[in-house]
Design a protein around this motif. Structure first.
Motif, PDB file in Angstrom:
ATOM      1  N   UNK A 109       0.765  -1.203   0.063  1.00 17.26           N
ATOM      2  CA  UNK A 109      -0.058  -0.050   0.003  1.00 17.26           C
ATOM      3  C   UNK A 109       0.865   1.355   0.097  1.00 17.26           C
ATOM      4  N   UNK A 110       1.989   1.131   0.560  1.00 16.81           N
ATOM      5  CA  UNK A 110       2.717   2.329   0.766  1.00 16.81           C
ATOM      6  C   UNK A 110       4.237   2.111   0.472  1.00 16.81           C
ATOM      7  N   UNK A 111       4.399   1.695  -0.848  1.00 16.31           N
ATOM      8  CA  UNK A 111       5.820   1.334  -1.078  1.00 16.31           C
ATOM      9  C   UNK A 111       6.944   2.437  -1.110  1.00 16.31           C
ATOM     10  N   UNK A 112       6.639   3.631  -1.032  1.00 15.20           N
ATOM     11  CA  UNK A 112       7.616   4.682  -0.764  1.00 15.20           C
ATOM     12  C   UNK A 112       7.583   5.117   0.618  1.00 15.20           C
ATOM     13  N   UNK A 156       8.247   2.254   7.016  1.00 19.86           N
ATOM     14  CA  UNK A 156       8.116   0.906   6.631  1.00 19.86           C
ATOM     15  C   UNK A 156       9.145   0.105   6.005  1.00 19.86           C
ATOM     16  N   UNK A 157       9.801   0.673   5.161  1.00 22.60           N
ATOM     17  CA  UNK A 157      10.744   0.153   4.275  1.00 22.60           C
ATOM     18  C   UNK A 157      12.010   0.002   5.338  1.00 22.60           C
ATOM     19  N   UNK A 158      12.354   0.666   5.776  1.00 23.13           N
ATOM     20  CA  UNK A 158      13.549   0.672   6.759  1.00 23.13           C
ATOM     21  C   UNK A 158      13.254  -0.188   7.903  1.00 23.13           C
ATOM     22  N   UNK A 159      12.285  -0.145   8.704  1.00 22.46           N
ATOM     23  CA  UNK A 159      11.955  -0.967   9.954  1.00 22.46           C
ATOM     24  C   UNK A 159      11.758  -2.154   9.580  1.00 22.46           C
ATOM     25  N   UNK A 160      11.180  -2.672   8.326  1.00 23.78           N
ATOM     26  CA  UNK A 160      10.865  -4.114   7.824  1.00 23.78           C
ATOM     27  C   UNK A 160      12.182  -4.598   7.847  1.00 23.78           C
ATOM     28  N   UNK A 161      13.212  -4.002   7.342  1.00 21.95           N
ATOM     29  CA  UNK A 161      14.723  -4.773   7.235  1.00 21.95           C
ATOM     30  C   UNK A 161      15.597  -4.929   8.538  1.00 21.95           C
ATOM     31  N   UNK A 162      15.275  -3.509   9.322  1.00 19.94           N
ATOM     32  CA  UNK A 162      16.055  -3.418  10.473  1.00 19.94           C
ATOM     33  C   UNK A 162      15.648  -4.215  11.610  1.00 19.94           C
TER      34      UNK A 162
END
Length: 124
Positions: free
Chosen positions: A10-13, A17-23
């Motif tokens: 829903x929010x690819x940018x 979400x992007x950083x925390x999902x990996x970290x």
């Protein structure tokens, strides 16, 4: 699971979400914490594996690759027989450490109360 392509549908940018999902997966912060315990000295793979005994070799490899891809960890290969590979934190990660240490401190301060609340919730 392809850890290199974590993206929120829903929010690819969304940077959070992007950083925390990996970290903030199961192992990344623990690997960073373990590398930080070595101060500025690089750490070999087997040393990391000994420090985190419940992580599999495959998962440690995958986690280190992901952290390297995102610029949190450097990997140095020495052309020796047998090959020597060392991992170290990057300046980016050192700028993140105060936040990680604050989170660790908060967890230590609140652990007993959280565990008590969990027990209480299970009794319901």
């Amino acid at each position: 699971m392809d850890r290199t392509m974590i993206e929120d549908a829903l929010y690819p940018d969304c940077p959070i979400r992007n950083i925390l999902a990996r970290l903030c997966d199961k192992w990344s912060l623990l690997v960073i914490y373990t590398l930080n315990k070595a101060d500025t000295a690089p750490v070999r793979f087997k040393e990391l594996q000994r420090e985190i005994p419940d992580i599999s070799q495959k998962m440690l490899t995958l986690t280190l690759r992901t952290l390297e891809d995102d610029g949190y960890v450097t990997r140095t290969v020495y052309p020796e027989v047998p090959p020597r590979v060392e991992y170290a934190l990057t300046p980016r990660t050192y700028s993140l450490l105060p936040h990680i240490n604050a989170l660790i401190g908060w967890a230590i301060e609140n652990k007993d109360a959280i565990m008590k609340d969990r027990k209480k919730a299970r009794k319901k």
